[in-house]
Design a protein around this motif. Structure first.
Motif, PDB file in Angstrom:
ATOM      1  N   ILE A 364       0.837  -1.207   0.000  1.00 16.14           N
ATOM      2  CA  ILE A 364       0.000   0.000   0.000  1.00 16.14           C
ATOM      3  C   ILE A 364       0.867   1.251   0.000  1.00 16.14           C
ATOM      4  O   ILE A 364       0.616   2.215  -0.730  1.00 16.14           O
ATOM      5  N   LYS A 365       1.900   1.233   0.820  1.00 19.82           N
ATOM      6  CA  LYS A 365       2.791   2.397   0.928  1.00 19.82           C
ATOM      7  C   LYS A 365       3.475   2.685  -0.405  1.00 19.82           C
ATOM      8  O   LYS A 365       3.671   3.851  -0.790  1.00 19.82           O
ATOM      9  N   GLN A 366       3.815   1.613  -1.136  1.00 22.36           N
ATOM     10  CA  GLN A 366       4.551   1.792  -2.389  1.00 22.36           C
ATOM     11  C   GLN A 366       3.627   1.989  -3.592  1.00 22.36           C
ATOM     12  O   GLN A 366       3.913   2.820  -4.462  1.00 22.36           O
ATOM     13  N   SER A 367       2.506   1.238  -3.642  1.00 24.67           N
ATOM     14  CA  SER A 367       1.713   1.204  -4.878  1.00 24.67           C
ATOM     15  C   SER A 367       0.215   1.394  -4.685  1.00 24.67           C
ATOM     16  O   SER A 367      -0.536   1.283  -5.661  1.00 24.67           O
ATOM     17  N   GLY A 368      -0.256   1.601  -3.478  1.00 23.48           N
ATOM     18  CA  GLY A 368      -1.682   1.822  -3.267  1.00 23.48           C
ATOM     19  C   GLY A 368      -2.451   0.529  -3.045  1.00 23.48           C
ATOM     20  O   GLY A 368      -1.907  -0.582  -3.143  1.00 23.48           O
ATOM     21  N   TYR A 369      -3.745   0.674  -2.769  1.00 24.39           N
ATOM     22  CA  TYR A 369      -4.577  -0.479  -2.413  1.00 24.39           C
ATOM     23  C   TYR A 369      -4.736  -1.487  -3.559  1.00 24.39           C
ATOM     24  O   TYR A 369      -4.901  -2.681  -3.331  1.00 24.39           O
ATOM     25  N   GLY A 370      -4.698  -1.016  -4.798  1.00 22.46           N
ATOM     26  CA  GLY A 370      -4.891  -1.917  -5.930  1.00 22.46           C
ATOM     27  C   GLY A 370      -3.858  -3.027  -6.000  1.00 22.46           C
ATOM     28  O   GLY A 370      -4.138  -4.116  -6.509  1.00 22.46           O
TER      29      GLY A 370
END
Length: 401
Positions: A364-370
């Motif tokens: 999540i921190k790097q690329s988001g919830y997706g």
């Protein structure tokens, strides 16, 4: 002149006698196992509230919050790996009682002591204690006459517990602050401590418990264990952040809380349904289909921009794990009648679950919830492969559940 029974006949006789003893657990003994199962599996119910509280009330970022949950789960894994091979050589009642007692004190400490390092140590201690208690709980269930059915009943108990927990805890935390969560955890562990001390079944192996008498696990057991770890990884990775996904997308606190309560009600059904379908559906098909359904739901939760698909997928997400794992538990218990394989259930579940929160937080921190949905699909491939190797085989003793 007396003739000695063959080793196989002797093992069959003794394990059959053991199964008869296990079948007479009684109401109190079964109740103690149900309470212990609910307390030991609290992470399966509480992860979204747990991680959400650490982020919302303690102001931790997703990675830090996920790491605390991971420390608890890693402790449970290490403890289970140590104690599950010793299932038949240690007093189950005493070990379960001590484990839950230590967990009670650890969670009271988390509620009382501030500072991230202290919280981290106490989360790890609580995990070690819970892993010990849960190994003896699941090992005892695995040695019962019908492990699949008894584990299904335990799943129903967990569903009832989930409704109470998810219905009451978020409101209590909102009213009284983050430490309330850990006081609730301490209360749950305290109840389990008392129940285990008073009524935990004290079953004894009637055959020799020397290490040389216990056969090595078949290869298929190891594949089954890895498969369970994979579905637990997907479950924990996504479920840890499902509350935050809903809140961050603007669905509102009340709507997200209602979704979690609905999830609790839905969780009443998968375990008893799995118990009823034990002889009607091939277990191997269930454990291969379960991870695929889990991945589809993960994609819906992480990609949906509107509330209804998110809520529908979230409400049934944990149910898929419960249904699939009930069949996997029954299959592993039939393959290994010593109970050691299913005594390692905390290690199987929590190896995946331990990686899940910190992996999810990092993604999540790097690329988001997706990115969580994409990771779920990749993990599903591994789970399906492992479960394709798990099939029902006669146990070495020839005793059937």
């Amino acid at each position: 002149m007396k003739t000695d029974l063959s080793p196989t006949a002797s093992a069959s006789r003794d394990l059959a006698a053991e199964s008869d003893s296990a079948a007479r657990l009684g109401t109190l003994g079964t109740g103690a196992l149900m309470i212990a199962h609910c307390a030991g599996m609290v992470d399966l119910v509480a992860l979204p509230v747990w991680v959400g509280t650490l982020i919302g009330s303690y102001r931790l970022d997703p990675q830090q919050a996920g790491l605390l949950a991971t420390l608890f789960l890693v402790g449970a894994v290490l403890s289970s790996l140590f104690f599950s091979p010793r299932l038949n050589r240690l007093p189950a009642r005493m070990m379960a009682t001590i484990g839950f007692g230590i967990a009670t004190l650890a969670f009271l400490g988390v509620a009382s002591i501030g500072g991230y390092p202290a919280m981290a140590v106490l989360h790890a201690v609580a995990g070690l204690a819970v892993g010990c208690a849960l190994s003896f709980t699941h090992g005892t269930i695995g040695r019962s006459r019908n492990p699949h059915r008894l584990f299904a009943i335990a799943g129903l108990a967990l569903g009832i517990f989930a409704i109470a927990f998810l219905g009451a805890t978020p409101g209590l935390i909102a009213a009284h602050g983050g430490p309330t969560l850990f006081r609730v955890f301490a209360g749950v562990m305290g109840v389990a401590t008392v129940a285990c001390a008073l009524a935990f079944p004290s079953l004894r192996m009637r055959r020799s418990t020397a290490k040389t008498d216990e056969p090595r696990f078949e290869r298929t057991v190891w594949f089954g264990m890895v498969g369970v770890s994979c579905i637990a990884l997907t479950q924990a990775m996504l479920f840890s952040f499902v509350q935050r996904i809903g809140l961050d997308r603007g669905f509102g606190f009340n709507a997200v809380t209602a979704t979690l309560i609905a999830l609790g009600f839905v969780n009443l059904f998968p375990a008893p349904v799995a118990g009823l379908l034990e002889t009607r559906i091939a277990g191997r098909r269930v454990v291969q289909a379960g991870p695929v359904v889990q991945a589809v739901l993960a994609l819906i939760i992480t990609q949906s921009a509107t509330f209804v698909p998110y809520a529908a997928a979230t409400a049934v997400f944990a149910a898929v794990m419960i249904f699939t794992h009930t069949f996997a538990f029954g299959m592993l218990a039939r393959i290994d009648r010593t109970g050691r394989a299913v005594a390692a259930t905390p290690a199987m579940l929590m190896t995946g679950a331990a990686i899940g929160p910190v992996l999810g937080g990092t993604l999540i921190k790097q690329s988001g919830y997706g990115s969580l949905g994409v990771a779920a699909v990749l993990i599903t491939v591994a789970a399906v492969f492992c479960f394709s190797r798990l099939e029902r085989r006669p146990s070495l003793s020839g005793v059937q559940a």
